[in-house]
Design a protein around this motif. Structure first.
Motif, PDB file in Angstrom:
ATOM      1  N   MET A  48      11.504  -7.648  -3.489  1.00  0.00           N
ATOM      2  CA  MET A  48      10.879  -6.626  -2.648  1.00  0.00           C
ATOM      3  C   MET A  48       9.399  -6.542  -2.982  1.00  0.00           C
ATOM      4  N   HIS A  49       8.551  -6.832  -1.997  1.00  0.00           N
ATOM      5  CA  HIS A  49       7.130  -6.513  -2.109  1.00  0.00           C
ATOM      6  C   HIS A  49       6.894  -5.201  -1.364  1.00  0.00           C
ATOM      7  N   GLY A  50       5.784  -4.534  -1.655  1.00  0.00           N
ATOM      8  CA  GLY A  50       5.556  -3.233  -1.048  1.00  0.00           C
ATOM      9  C   GLY A  50       6.526  -2.199  -1.563  1.00  0.00           C
ATOM     10  N   GLY A  51       6.784  -2.236  -2.874  1.00  0.00           N
ATOM     11  CA  GLY A  51       7.787  -1.360  -3.469  1.00  0.00           C
ATOM     12  C   GLY A  51       7.267  -0.015  -3.927  1.00  0.00           C
ATOM     13  N   SER A  52       6.088   0.389  -3.470  1.00  0.00           N
ATOM     14  CA  SER A  52       5.557   1.698  -3.856  1.00  0.00           C
ATOM     15  C   SER A  52       5.987   2.774  -2.880  1.00  0.00           C
ATOM     16  N   GLY A  53       6.273   3.953  -3.410  1.00  0.00           N
ATOM     17  CA  GLY A  53       6.450   5.117  -2.565  1.00  0.00           C
ATOM     18  C   GLY A  53       7.787   5.280  -1.893  1.00  0.00           C
ATOM     19  N   LEU A  54       8.768   4.463  -2.222  1.00  0.00           N
ATOM     20  CA  LEU A  54      10.093   4.621  -1.630  1.00  0.00           C
ATOM     21  C   LEU A  54      10.869   5.714  -2.362  1.00  0.00           C
TER      22      LEU A  54
ATOM     23  N   GLY B  25       0.810  -1.211   0.000  1.00  0.00           N
ATOM     24  CA  GLY B  25       0.000   0.000   0.000  1.00  0.00           C
ATOM     25  C   GLY B  25       0.844   1.261   0.000  1.00  0.00           C
ATOM     26  N   LEU B  26       0.188   2.401   0.256  1.00  0.00           N
ATOM     27  CA  LEU B  26       0.861   3.695   0.247  1.00  0.00           C
ATOM     28  C   LEU B  26       1.349   4.034   1.651  1.00  0.00           C
ATOM     29  N   TYR B  27       2.629   4.363   1.762  1.00  0.00           N
ATOM     30  CA  TYR B  27       3.223   4.664   3.064  1.00  0.00           C
ATOM     31  C   TYR B  27       2.602   5.924   3.668  1.00  0.00           C
ATOM     32  N   LYS B  28       2.325   5.851   4.968  1.00  0.00           N
ATOM     33  CA  LYS B  28       1.797   7.000   5.701  1.00  0.00           C
ATOM     34  C   LYS B  28       2.879   7.650   6.568  1.00  0.00           C
ATOM     35  N   LYS B  29       4.003   6.979   6.708  1.00  0.00           N
ATOM     36  CA  LYS B  29       5.132   7.498   7.480  1.00  0.00           C
ATOM     37  C   LYS B  29       6.411   7.147   6.731  1.00  0.00           C
ATOM     38  N   GLU B  30       7.527   7.580   7.273  1.00  0.00           N
ATOM     39  CA  GLU B  30       8.828   7.253   6.680  1.00  0.00           C
ATOM     40  C   GLU B  30       9.153   5.785   6.947  1.00  0.00           C
ATOM     41  N   PRO B  31       9.385   4.975   5.904  1.00  0.00           N
ATOM     42  CA  PRO B  31       9.707   3.564   6.125  1.00  0.00           C
ATOM     43  C   PRO B  31      11.075   3.390   6.766  1.00  0.00           C
ATOM     44  N   ASN B  32      11.256   2.262   7.418  1.00  0.00           N
ATOM     45  CA  ASN B  32      12.526   1.946   8.079  1.00  0.00           C
ATOM     46  C   ASN B  32      13.016   0.612   7.527  1.00  0.00           C
ATOM     47  N   LEU B  33      13.855   0.666   6.498  1.00  0.00           N
ATOM     48  CA  LEU B  33      14.287  -0.539   5.800  1.00  0.00           C
ATOM     49  C   LEU B  33      15.580  -1.090   6.405  1.00  0.00           C
ATOM     50  N   ASN B  34      15.622  -2.401   6.561  1.00  0.00           N
ATOM     51  CA  ASN B  34      16.795  -3.069   7.139  1.00  0.00           C
ATOM     52  C   ASN B  34      17.635  -3.651   6.001  1.00  0.00           C
ATOM     53  N   TYR B  35      18.564  -2.860   5.490  1.00  0.00           N
ATOM     54  CA  TYR B  35      19.396  -3.301   4.370  1.00  0.00           C
ATOM     55  C   TYR B  35      20.319  -4.441   4.781  1.00  0.00           C
ATOM     56  N   GLU B  36      20.736  -4.449   6.021  1.00  0.00           N
ATOM     57  CA  GLU B  36      21.612  -5.515   6.494  1.00  0.00           C
ATOM     58  C   GLU B  36      20.905  -6.868   6.450  1.00  0.00           C
ATOM     59  N   ARG B  37      19.584  -6.851   6.669  1.00  0.00           N
ATOM     60  CA  ARG B  37      18.838  -8.119   6.591  1.00  0.00           C
ATOM     61  C   ARG B  37      18.829  -8.642   5.152  1.00  0.00           C
ATOM     62  N   ILE B  38      18.658  -7.737   4.193  1.00  0.00           N
ATOM     63  CA  ILE B  38      18.725  -8.149   2.785  1.00  0.00           C
ATOM     64  C   ILE B  38      20.075  -8.789   2.495  1.00  0.00           C
TER      65      ILE B  38
ATOM     66  N   GLN C 111      17.599   2.042  -4.574  1.00  0.00           N
ATOM     67  CA  GLN C 111      18.952   1.726  -5.020  1.00  0.00           C
ATOM     68  C   GLN C 111      19.773   1.040  -3.934  1.00  0.00           C
ATOM     69  N   GLN C 112      19.556   1.418  -2.681  1.00  0.00           N
ATOM     70  CA  GLN C 112      20.243   0.733  -1.585  1.00  0.00           C
ATOM     71  C   GLN C 112      19.744  -0.703  -1.444  1.00  0.00           C
ATOM     72  N   SER C 113      18.460  -0.899  -1.664  1.00  0.00           N
ATOM     73  CA  SER C 113      17.903  -2.259  -1.614  1.00  0.00           C
ATOM     74  C   SER C 113      18.512  -3.124  -2.706  1.00  0.00           C
ATOM     75  N   VAL C 114      18.634  -2.563  -3.902  1.00  0.00           N
ATOM     76  CA  VAL C 114      19.233  -3.291  -5.022  1.00  0.00           C
ATOM     77  C   VAL C 114      20.704  -3.587  -4.736  1.00  0.00           C
ATOM     78  N   ALA C 115      21.406  -2.619  -4.204  1.00  0.00           N
ATOM     79  CA  ALA C 115      22.831  -2.789  -3.916  1.00  0.00           C
ATOM     80  C   ALA C 115      23.074  -3.907  -2.914  1.00  0.00           C
ATOM     81  N   ASN C 116      22.091  -4.181  -2.065  1.00  0.00           N
ATOM     82  CA  ASN C 116      22.254  -5.212  -1.039  1.00  0.00           C
ATOM     83  C   ASN C 116      21.651  -6.559  -1.429  1.00  0.00           C
ATOM     84  N   GLY C 117      21.055  -6.662  -2.620  1.00  0.00           N
ATOM     85  CA  GLY C 117      20.635  -7.976  -3.086  1.00  0.00           C
ATOM     86  C   GLY C 117      19.248  -8.118  -3.661  1.00  0.00           C
TER      87      GLY C 117
END
Length: 285
Positions: free
Chosen positions: A209-215, A183-196, A221-227
């Motif tokens: 990545m699911h939920g790829g809207s609104g980033l 869905g559409l984010y209502k707050k700033e997301p907190n992504l764990n790149y280290e987990r990826i 690009q950081q998500s892609v860089a980590n896998g």
């Protein structure tokens, strides 16, 4: 170009360190806009139909339209069943010619998720059809403000479970939970790149990545860089195209339905082309 499966496009993305966009559609005009964007950007894409969208268009209608578009396109296109929760739906998609299916048993116990996924893998891969599965819990934004993006760690995909899951199921791609939401984010997301990165290191698997809207561009690009090699993107496109159509109709009171069709294709194409560039798959066809 040829119709391809998910394993083909994601293996190249993994090697080239970019992500392939996976775009949902519930009608022909949206699908045409997606394919035109891919052709303009010379990019492979994944054209998706979600099981939950069956109330808007049938699986059979989607298959006829999307497979026809894919086979006529000049870029590689995978036609994928998104969030297949029911065995019969997944089998129908396989019979209709989808080149990839997702088994979504993520809400079931770990061992049951493995067994359900293995059953589909055995059938699909023998036919050259790729299989995506999901591990961890993807939260959904309902707009109420009750979802706390900073306290979802217990729903993230476990690194050790991911390793075991991939080894036992032999899937082609794994959708993981690391802080994105549907869905559409209502707050700033907190992504764990280290987990990826940790999951990538222990599985050597194309990650989704699911939920790829609104980033932000940087978050993609950081998500892609980590896998991450596959990014599901729909809600923001749907919302922004709707607003674009609203503005168009407010400014063009004499517009006909065919004008709206043409405008829909244009708006979708522009929206998707921008994301393809951000994901890094332009000129990778």
């Amino acid at each position: 170009m040829t119709l391809v499966n998910l394993a083909t496009v994601l293996s190249k993305a993994k090697e080239g360190k970019y992500a392939v966009g996976a775009f949902n559609a519930t009608d022909l005009n949206t699908a045409r806009g997606i394919v035109e964007a891919a052709e303009q950007e010379k990019s492979p894409i994944i054209l998706q139909f979600a099981e939950s969208h069956s109330k808007y268009i049938s699986l059979e209608q989607a298959a006829n339209m999307y497979l026809d578009l894919a086979t006529r396109a000049c870029v590689p296109i995978c036609v994928h069943l998104d969030h297949g929760e029911n065995f019969n739906t997944i089998i129908r998609a396989i019979k209709l010619g989808f080149t990839s299916v997702m088994v979504d048993a993520s809400l079931k116990p770990f061992e049951e998720n493995i067994q359900n996924t293995k059953e589909i893998v055995k059938i699909a891969q023998s036919l050259g059809i790729s299989v995506e599965a999901e591990l961890g819990v993807m939260n959904a934004e309902d707009g109420s403000g009750s979802l706390d993006y900073n306290t979802m760690d217990d729903t993230y995909t476990s690194v050790q479970e991911a390793k075991e899951f991939v080894q036992k199921t032999k899937i082609d791609a794994l959708a993981i939970a690391f802080g994105t939401v549907h869905g559409l984010y209502k707050k700033e997301p907190n992504l764990n790149y280290e987990r990826i990165k940790a999951i990538q290191n222990c599985t050597d698997m194309p990650l989704v990545m699911h939920g790829g809207s609104g980033l932000s561009n940087e978050e993609y690009q950081q998500s892609v860089a980590n896998g991450i090699t596959k990014i599901n993107y729909y809600s923001t496109m749907s919302f922004e195209v709707t607003n674009g159509l609203r503005n168009y109709l407010n400014s063009n009171s004499d517009a006909f339905l065919f004008d709206v069709d043409a405008k829909t294709i244009e708006l979708v194409k522009n929206n998707i082309a921008e994301k393809i560039q951000i994901f890094g798959s332009s000129n990778k066809a």
